[in-house]
Write a protein that holds these residues in place. Structure first.
Motif, PDB file in Angstrom:
ATOM      1  N   VAL A  56     -26.478   3.768 -87.158  1.00  0.00           N
ATOM      2  CA  VAL A  56     -25.989   3.659 -85.732  1.00  0.00           C
ATOM      3  C   VAL A  56     -25.200   4.934 -85.442  1.00  0.00           C
ATOM      4  CG1 VAL A  56     -24.439   2.356 -84.021  1.00  0.00           C
ATOM      5  CG2 VAL A  56     -25.449   1.155 -86.114  1.00  0.00           C
ATOM      6  N   ARG A  57     -25.956   5.815 -84.893  1.00  0.00           N
ATOM      7  CA  ARG A  57     -25.685   7.477 -84.627  1.00  0.00           C
ATOM      8  C   ARG A  57     -26.328   7.807 -83.749  1.00  0.00           C
ATOM      9  NH1 ARG A  57     -25.613   9.211 -89.463  1.00  0.00           N
ATOM     10  NH2 ARG A  57     -25.572  11.499 -88.866  1.00  0.00           N
ATOM     11  N   GLY A  58     -25.646   9.029 -83.266  1.00  0.00           N
ATOM     12  CA  GLY A  58     -26.325   9.917 -82.225  1.00  0.00           C
ATOM     13  C   GLY A  58     -25.885  11.296 -81.907  1.00  0.00           C
ATOM     14  N   THR A  59     -26.037  12.005 -81.261  1.00  0.00           N
ATOM     15  CA  THR A  59     -25.554  13.569 -80.831  1.00  0.00           C
ATOM     16  C   THR A  59     -25.140  13.671 -79.355  1.00  0.00           C
ATOM     17  OG1 THR A  59     -27.879  14.426 -80.537  1.00  0.00           O
ATOM     18  CG2 THR A  59     -27.082  14.218 -82.941  1.00  0.00           C
ATOM     19  N   VAL A  60     -24.440  14.230 -79.228  1.00  0.00           N
ATOM     20  CA  VAL A  60     -24.000  14.963 -77.823  1.00  0.00           C
ATOM     21  C   VAL A  60     -24.131  16.350 -77.822  1.00  0.00           C
ATOM     22  CG1 VAL A  60     -22.019  15.123 -76.119  1.00  0.00           C
ATOM     23  CG2 VAL A  60     -22.325  12.925 -77.493  1.00  0.00           C
ATOM     24  N   THR A  61     -25.039  16.683 -77.003  1.00  0.00           N
ATOM     25  CA  THR A  61     -25.227  18.258 -76.850  1.00  0.00           C
ATOM     26  C   THR A  61     -24.588  18.938 -75.495  1.00  0.00           C
ATOM     27  OG1 THR A  61     -27.495  18.124 -78.073  1.00  0.00           O
ATOM     28  CG2 THR A  61     -26.858  19.964 -76.656  1.00  0.00           C
ATOM     29  N   VAL A  62     -23.734  19.490 -75.518  1.00  0.00           N
ATOM     30  CA  VAL A  62     -22.959  20.221 -74.587  1.00  0.00           C
ATOM     31  C   VAL A  62     -23.374  21.710 -74.111  1.00  0.00           C
ATOM     32  CG1 VAL A  62     -20.689  20.715 -73.676  1.00  0.00           C
ATOM     33  CG2 VAL A  62     -20.972  18.826 -75.153  1.00  0.00           C
ATOM     34  N   SER A  63     -23.796  21.799 -73.251  1.00  0.00           N
ATOM     35  CA  SER A  63     -24.484  23.331 -72.568  1.00  0.00           C
ATOM     36  C   SER A  63     -23.235  24.281 -72.426  1.00  0.00           C
ATOM     37  CB  SER A  63     -25.394  23.107 -71.344  1.00  0.00           C
ATOM     38  OG  SER A  63     -24.592  22.892 -70.310  1.00  0.00           O
ATOM     39  N   GLY A  64     -23.616  25.518 -72.130  1.00  0.00           N
ATOM     40  CA  GLY A  64     -22.493  26.393 -71.742  1.00  0.00           C
ATOM     41  C   GLY A  64     -22.238  26.430 -70.410  1.00  0.00           C
ATOM     42  N   THR A  65     -23.056  25.698 -69.534  1.00  0.00           N
ATOM     43  CA  THR A  65     -22.824  25.588 -68.031  1.00  0.00           C
ATOM     44  C   THR A  65     -21.648  24.709 -67.754  1.00  0.00           C
ATOM     45  OG1 THR A  65     -25.344  25.924 -67.921  1.00  0.00           O
ATOM     46  CG2 THR A  65     -24.139  25.244 -66.054  1.00  0.00           C
ATOM     47  N   PRO A  66     -20.832  25.251 -66.760  1.00  0.00           N
ATOM     48  CA  PRO A  66     -19.665  24.370 -66.394  1.00  0.00           C
ATOM     49  C   PRO A  66     -20.165  23.085 -65.534  1.00  0.00           C
ATOM     50  CG  PRO A  66     -19.173  26.700 -66.046  1.00  0.00           C
ATOM     51  CD  PRO A  66     -20.690  26.624 -66.286  1.00  0.00           C
TER      52      PRO A  66
END
Length: 242
Positions: free
Chosen positions: A110-120
């Motif tokens: 039970v897992r996942g990823t959060v990808t955060v961009s550099g765009t505000p």
């Protein structure tokens, strides 16, 4: 619904204010159900947040950081046996770009990823999804229209009529009422109930109820298959000799 906000190293809830307008990504709502995230690959912009909801029926999951940049983020700190109420939520805001990996400490799949961009982004913006609906029935059954064919009857009982909003079990607790109005427990009974109008034999001598002549009150409660219970409804009656 309980909600909590996590603050961790390099991660702050709602910390970015006054930035440029949000790009395509936005705040996200993720449900945890059937041993998986509703979206295991979440995309957000800088400063935005993710809220996880335990929607059931399985609720023994955590949201625990599993990579160096999210170490310390945990929906269940110091608890190796997470067990959330249905509808519970956990929110994390992200103020550094990168890929964040999360898993359940009990169920690594039970897992996942959060990808955060550099765009505000816009931490105060409306999330892309509505609040997820729970997969467990939390509504109490409706128990209405109670009536007895007779208010006074011998130990053979009488007919009780009632209406149910869903299939439920009906329980009765019988109390003998003394001259001063005090109650003393006299027994109990239970029946299967169905949607709509029902009719059962009520107040008769049974294994768990041996009525003596006198005044009685019965507290009635309907309980559905998810153990949601209706409010107690009471009926008053008298047992006659004979």
């Amino acid at each position: 619904m309980r909600g909590r906000i996590a603050l961790g190293a390099g991660v702050a809830a709602l910390a970015v204010v006054g930035l440029a307008p949000a790009a395509e990504a936005t705040n996200q709502r993720i449900s945890i159900s059937n041993y998986q995230w509703s979206n295991p690959d979440v995309q957000i912009d800088l400063g935005e947040n993710v809220t996880w909801y335990w929607t059931g029926p399985d609720v023994v999951h955590s949201v625990t950081g599993d990579s160096p940049n999210d170490a310390g983020i945990d929906s269940d700190p110091n608890n190796n046996l997470p067990n959330h109420p249905v509808g519970d939520s956990f929110r994390v805001g992200f103020d550094q770009a990168g890929v964040y990996q999360f898993r359940c400490k009990l169920h690594p799949s039970v897992r996942g990823t959060v990808t955060v961009s550099g765009t505000p982004g816009d931490p105060g913006g409306e999330p892309a999804q509505p609040v997820p609906e729970n997969n467990v029935d939390l509504k109490a059954p409706q128990l209405r229209k109670l009536s007895l064919d007779a208010k006074a009857f011998p130990g053979r009982g009488t007919q009780l009529h009632f209406w149910l909003g869903e299939r439920s079990k009906l329980d009765a607790e019988y109390y003998l009422v003394g001259g001063d109005g005090e109650r003393s427990f006299a027994g109990w009974d239970k029946w299967k109930g169905y949607v709509g109008l029902n009719e059962i034999r009520f107040g008769r001598r049974e294994k768990n109820f041996d009525p003596e002549p006198g005044r009685y009150v019965a507290d009635l409660r309907a309980t559905d298959h998810q153990n949601n219970a209706s409010r107690v409804r009471s009926v008053h009656f008298r047992i006659r000799p004979g």
